[in-house]
Design an enzyme around this catalytic site. Sequence first.
Site, PDB file in Angstrom:
ATOM      1  N   LYS A 155       0.878  -1.191   0.000  1.00  0.00           N
ATOM      2  CA  LYS A 155       0.000   0.000   0.000  1.00  0.00           C
ATOM      3  C   LYS A 155       0.908   1.231   0.000  1.00  0.00           C
ATOM      4  O   LYS A 155       1.161   1.840   1.038  1.00  0.00           O
ATOM      5  CB  LYS A 155      -0.940  -0.043   1.216  1.00  0.00           C
TER       6      LYS A 155
HETATM    7  N1  PMP Z   1      -7.495  -1.939  -3.294  1.00  0.00           N
HETATM    8  C1  PMP Z   1      -7.005  -0.706  -3.151  1.00  0.00           C
HETATM    9  C2  PMP Z   1      -6.268  -0.077  -4.274  1.00  0.00           C
HETATM   10  C3  PMP Z   1      -7.203  -0.022  -1.941  1.00  0.00           C
HETATM   11  O1  PMP Z   1      -6.721   1.220  -1.783  1.00  0.00           O
HETATM   12  C4  PMP Z   1      -7.933  -0.638  -0.905  1.00  0.00           C
HETATM   13  C5  PMP Z   1      -8.173   0.102   0.385  1.00  0.00           C
HETATM   14  N2  PMP Z   1      -7.139  -0.101   1.295  1.00  0.00           N
HETATM   15  C6  PMP Z   1      -8.413  -1.939  -1.105  1.00  0.00           C
HETATM   16  C7  PMP Z   1      -8.172  -2.555  -2.321  1.00  0.00           C
HETATM   17  C8  PMP Z   1      -9.151  -2.670  -0.030  1.00  0.00           C
HETATM   18  O2  PMP Z   1      -8.269  -3.058   0.995  1.00  0.00           O
HETATM   19  P1  PMP Z   1      -8.759  -3.198   2.493  1.00  0.00           P
HETATM   20  O3  PMP Z   1      -9.964  -4.066   2.462  1.00  0.00           O
HETATM   21  O4  PMP Z   1      -7.616  -3.868   3.187  1.00  0.00           O
HETATM   22  O5  PMP Z   1      -9.057  -1.847   2.987  1.00  0.00           O
END
Ligand code: PMP
Length: 314
Positions: A155
């Site tokens: 991320k």
């Molecule tokens: N894909 C992207 C590009 C994101 O930014 C997010 C948000 N964090 C997600 C998927 C979903 O991830 P999560 O369920 O861990 O928040």
Amino acid sequence: MEQTVFFEGAFVPASQAKVSIMTHALHYGTACFEGIRGYWNAQEEQIYIFRMAEHYERLHRSANILMMKLPYTVDELCDLTVELVRRNANRQDVYIRPIVYKSSAIVGVRLHGIDDGFALYTTFMGKYIPAEGGARCGVSSWRRVNDNAIPARGKITGSYVNSALAKSEAVANGFDEAIVLTEEGHVSEGSGENVFLVSNGHLITPAPSENILVGITRDTIIRIARDELGIPTIERQVDRTELYTCDECFLCGTGAEITPVVEIDRRVVGDGKTGRVTHALEEQFYPIVRGENPKYRHWCTPALVQAKATAASQ
Ligand code: PMP
């Protein structure tokens, strides 16, 4: 009242937490972050932080990709977060944003030999995609960053340029959200969400190798579908036109929670309403994240100490 943040190793007022304009991460996108939700449970007068340890485990993995060393263990990060949520608590849902960033005031594009900083703040977040009756999505003309370019499984702030390009294009075209394809033309994910399809009773989602961020909500959905609804999820390559021919589609993420998708590229999905399986998942998901389902209470960290007892003794 001014919010408290955690910055340079101390809890300080938000107005005192400032970085230099020379900060490496500001210029080169060399930071990684998380988005975590805390849910206010009015019955218990408690804030439950959802799957916090998993978020911090992912933050450690993202940091490793960027050759950063987080100065805190997962347990220490959880403790800091609980403390900050407690300090800022105001009886409502909270959004928690930790960030690890290349903090040196240095010119030079590289990962090595640069100091790492850590900061944490809380804010309010309502619905991330405020689309009444379900989201209308468009397949983006932008392609998802490739694992060998900017790894989407980390991320990483720099990769969110890709998401921002896709999101703004989608909104300019009259959609609520973008669905982004890989360079090979397979479905990857939304600009800030993972995507699921329901087709012939099967739950389908792009595999981790499709340049997705492997979402914690995605994992939550897979588990709830399997253990509560008896529906296994198939993780595989997904073609663009499967988006047009599926029975149901939804986006999921910490921000988006479960967002039903009712239209893609101006084609109606299913009957244009929240689908049966999506609805069944929503009915499971929201009580779980709010700490209302004892079976999943281990995913929910209480942030406030004995809220009711404290209130009674005051
Ligand atoms: N894909 C992207 C590009 C994101 O930014 C997010 C948000 N964090 C997600 C998927 C979903 O991830 P999560 O369920 O861990 O928040």
